[in-house]
Design a protein around this motif. Structure first.
Motif, PDB file in Angstrom:
ATOM      1  N   ILE A  14       0.835  -1.201   0.000  1.00  0.00           N
ATOM      2  CA  ILE A  14       0.000   0.000   0.000  1.00  0.00           C
ATOM      3  C   ILE A  14       0.871   1.253   0.000  1.00  0.00           C
ATOM      4  N   GLY A  15       1.964   1.231   0.744  1.00  0.00           N
ATOM      5  CA  GLY A  15       2.875   2.372   0.737  1.00  0.00           C
ATOM      6  C   GLY A  15       3.430   2.641  -0.647  1.00  0.00           C
ATOM      7  N   VAL A  16       3.809   1.587  -1.355  1.00  0.00           N
ATOM      8  CA  VAL A  16       4.310   1.750  -2.720  1.00  0.00           C
ATOM      9  C   VAL A  16       3.204   2.274  -3.620  1.00  0.00           C
ATOM     10  N   GLY A  17       2.012   1.710  -3.481  1.00  0.00           N
ATOM     11  CA  GLY A  17       0.895   2.174  -4.288  1.00  0.00           C
ATOM     12  C   GLY A  17       0.571   3.638  -4.059  1.00  0.00           C
ATOM     13  N   GLU A  18       0.629   4.070  -2.807  1.00  0.00           N
ATOM     14  CA  GLU A  18       0.365   5.475  -2.501  1.00  0.00           C
ATOM     15  C   GLU A  18       1.418   6.382  -3.125  1.00  0.00           C
ATOM     16  N   ARG A  19       2.668   5.957  -3.091  1.00  0.00           N
ATOM     17  CA  ARG A  19       3.726   6.779  -3.687  1.00  0.00           C
ATOM     18  C   ARG A  19       3.572   6.888  -5.202  1.00  0.00           C
ATOM     19  N   LEU A  20       3.013   5.849  -5.815  1.00  0.00           N
ATOM     20  CA  LEU A  20       2.772   5.880  -7.255  1.00  0.00           C
ATOM     21  C   LEU A  20       1.472   6.590  -7.611  1.00  0.00           C
ATOM     22  N   GLY A  21       0.624   6.842  -6.621  1.00  0.00           N
ATOM     23  CA  GLY A  21      -0.698   7.376  -6.903  1.00  0.00           C
ATOM     24  C   GLY A  21      -1.595   6.347  -7.557  1.00  0.00           C
ATOM     25  N   ALA A  22      -1.385   5.072  -7.222  1.00  0.00           N
ATOM     26  CA  ALA A  22      -2.117   3.979  -7.851  1.00  0.00           C
ATOM     27  C   ALA A  22      -3.498   3.798  -7.230  1.00  0.00           C
ATOM     28  N   ASP A  23      -4.431   3.331  -8.058  1.00  0.00           N
ATOM     29  CA  ASP A  23      -5.766   2.969  -7.579  1.00  0.00           C
ATOM     30  C   ASP A  23      -5.850   1.489  -7.239  1.00  0.00           C
ATOM     31  N   VAL A  24      -4.929   0.697  -7.795  1.00  0.00           N
ATOM     32  CA  VAL A  24      -4.933  -0.753  -7.605  1.00  0.00           C
ATOM     33  C   VAL A  24      -3.488  -1.238  -7.595  1.00  0.00           C
ATOM     34  N   VAL A  25      -3.196  -2.229  -6.765  1.00  0.00           N
ATOM     35  CA  VAL A  25      -1.871  -2.846  -6.759  1.00  0.00           C
ATOM     36  C   VAL A  25      -2.022  -4.362  -6.848  1.00  0.00           C
ATOM     37  N   GLN A  26      -1.042  -4.962  -7.465  1.00  0.00           N
ATOM     38  CA  GLN A  26      -0.967  -6.422  -7.537  1.00  0.00           C
ATOM     39  C   GLN A  26       0.261  -6.875  -6.766  1.00  0.00           C
ATOM     40  N   LEU A  27       0.139  -7.979  -6.039  1.00  0.00           N
ATOM     41  CA  LEU A  27       1.253  -8.483  -5.256  1.00  0.00           C
ATOM     42  C   LEU A  27       1.213  -9.998  -5.214  1.00  0.00           C
ATOM     43  N   PHE A  28       2.321 -10.580  -4.785  1.00  0.00           N
ATOM     44  CA  PHE A  28       2.397 -12.010  -4.486  1.00  0.00           C
ATOM     45  C   PHE A  28       2.136 -12.218  -2.997  1.00  0.00           C
ATOM     46  N   VAL A  29       1.647 -13.397  -2.651  1.00  0.00           N
ATOM     47  CA  VAL A  29       1.500 -13.753  -1.232  1.00  0.00           C
ATOM     48  C   VAL A  29       2.529 -14.806  -0.807  1.00  0.00           C
ATOM     49  N   VAL A  30       3.321 -15.292  -1.771  1.00  0.00           N
ATOM     50  CA  VAL A  30       4.452 -16.179  -1.493  1.00  0.00           C
ATOM     51  C   VAL A  30       5.564 -15.818  -2.459  1.00  0.00           C
ATOM     52  N   ASP A  31       6.768 -16.317  -2.207  1.00  0.00           N
ATOM     53  CA  ASP A  31       7.839 -16.232  -3.191  1.00  0.00           C
ATOM     54  C   ASP A  31       7.321 -16.866  -4.482  1.00  0.00           C
ATOM     55  N   PRO A  32       7.316 -16.134  -5.604  1.00  0.00           N
ATOM     56  CA  PRO A  32       6.672 -16.658  -6.814  1.00  0.00           C
ATOM     57  C   PRO A  32       7.358 -17.870  -7.426  1.00  0.00           C
ATOM     58  N   GLN A  33       8.561 -18.182  -6.960  1.00  0.00           N
ATOM     59  CA  GLN A  33       9.259 -19.366  -7.470  1.00  0.00           C
ATOM     60  C   GLN A  33       9.173 -20.549  -6.511  1.00  0.00           C
ATOM     61  N   SER A  34       8.342 -20.450  -5.488  1.00  0.00           N
ATOM     62  CA  SER A  34       8.324 -21.474  -4.437  1.00  0.00           C
ATOM     63  C   SER A  34       6.969 -22.163  -4.354  1.00  0.00           C
ATOM     64  N   TRP A  35       6.949 -23.270  -3.588  1.00  0.00           N
ATOM     65  CA  TRP A  35       5.708 -23.959  -3.249  1.00  0.00           C
ATOM     66  C   TRP A  35       5.312 -23.649  -1.801  1.00  0.00           C
ATOM     67  N   ASP A  36       5.833 -22.564  -1.252  1.00  0.00           N
ATOM     68  CA  ASP A  36       5.551 -22.228   0.138  1.00  0.00           C
ATOM     69  C   ASP A  36       4.060 -22.000   0.357  1.00  0.00           C
ATOM     70  N   LYS A  37       3.617 -22.327   1.567  1.00  0.00           N
ATOM     71  CA  LYS A  37       2.247 -22.000   1.961  1.00  0.00           C
ATOM     72  C   LYS A  37       2.208 -20.544   2.407  1.00  0.00           C
ATOM     73  N   PRO A  38       1.228 -19.765   1.958  1.00  0.00           N
ATOM     74  CA  PRO A  38       1.174 -18.351   2.371  1.00  0.00           C
ATOM     75  C   PRO A  38       1.070 -18.196   3.880  1.00  0.00           C
ATOM     76  N   GLN A  39       1.758 -17.189   4.386  1.00  0.00           N
ATOM     77  CA  GLN A  39       1.696 -16.824   5.791  1.00  0.00           C
ATOM     78  C   GLN A  39       0.918 -15.521   5.942  1.00  0.00           C
ATOM     79  N   PRO A  40       0.340 -15.251   7.107  1.00  0.00           N
ATOM     80  CA  PRO A  40      -0.388 -13.991   7.300  1.00  0.00           C
ATOM     81  C   PRO A  40       0.488 -12.789   6.968  1.00  0.00           C
ATOM     82  N   HIS A  41      -0.052 -11.854   6.213  1.00  0.00           N
ATOM     83  CA  HIS A  41       0.713 -10.673   5.830  1.00  0.00           C
ATOM     84  C   HIS A  41       0.832  -9.737   7.030  1.00  0.00           C
TER      85      HIS A  41
END
Length: 255
Positions: A14-41
């Motif tokens: 959200i901080g990055v999105g605010e600095r960009l003046g973005a209305d929407v942001v996309q993110l990963f919830v795990v390392d995108p190259q892994s099979w890790d189970k997502p952890q609470p953000h």
């Protein structure tokens, strides 16, 4: 129209999105190259309460279509887990690549494997957020490169509420012309839930997934702006970070 970007600093999206003046942001919830189970953000509450919309991109190794049980089964689990993590953040969807199989003869089975993903999850109460299937750039046996194959895929999954993410670089590199692309996808899926607006470093029908900033690639930037105007969907830039602020400024000027 909601304009934004994929944020690579997932610890403070959200901080990055605010600095960009973005209305929407996309993110990963795990390392995108892994099979890790997502952890609470750690900033889940801030993400949920922000006025910036959020969408999650799934990890890259997921291949729901695969005929290999050792890849398909972990892929199904990862989609369900990451969809729930997206729901926990108040996201409006989880973007998942269409995947591929190894031969033409296996395409029908790959499509059926996508159907089974939705069917089996429906028996468990459904996914935490809509699954947005993204068109892909390469692969001769891909589920979502050529639009005729996407039509076959949609015949199998459309009734389960699947959403669609249109990536402009992927369509161009995959051999699908961008003039009239929104109408052609709407005719197949009836919907576009998200646009990944990216220029391409490579020529038309190259099969190469290499994004470029809007002014720097092989696609006419005005054509990209026209896709935005006609898609009537949130727009996320996945262009190189060094020029992403300029890309947003270009869109705001031309839309």
């Amino acid at each position: 129209m909601r304009l934004g970007a994929h944020v690579r600093q997932d610890s403070d999206p959200i901080g990055v999105g605010e600095r960009l003046g973005a209305d929407v942001v996309q993110l990963f919830v795990v390392d995108p190259q892994s099979w890790d189970k997502p952890q609470p953000h750690p900033k889940a509450e801030q993400i949920r309460n922000s006025g910036i919309d959020v969408v999650v991109h799934s990890s890259y190794q997921i291949n729901v279509a695969s005929l290999n049980n050792r890849l398909r089964m972990p892929s199904r689990n990862a989609v369900a887990q990451q969809a729930q993590a997206a729901a926990d953040l108040g996201a409006f969807g989880l973007v998942v690549h269409g995947g591929h199989v190894r031969t033409d003869d296996a395409v029908a089975t790959g499509i059926d494997n996508w159907r089974k993903l939705f069917q089996r999850q429906e028996d468990k109460g459904g996914f935490g957020v809509p699954i947005l299937i993204e068109n892909t750039a390469g692969g001769d046996h891909a589920m979502a490169r050529r639009f005729d194959t996407i039509a076959r895929l949609w015949d199998a999954v459309g009734d389960y509420g699947a959403g669609f993410c249109l990536d402009t670089c992927h369509a161009w590199a995959g051999g699908e012309k961008l003039i009239g692309v929104v109408d052609r996808i709407h005719a197949i899926t009836g919907r576009i839930d998200l646009v990944h607006l990216n220029n391409s470093r490579d020529e038309f029908d190259s099969g190469a997934d290499r994004h470029a900033n809007l002014a720097d690639g092989t696609i006419d930037p005005q054509l990209l702006a026209e896709v935005c105007r006609t898609a009537d969907a949130p727009v996320v830039l996945e262009t190189p970070a060094v020029g992403i602020a300029d890309d947003l400024a270009f869109l705001r000027e031309h839309l």
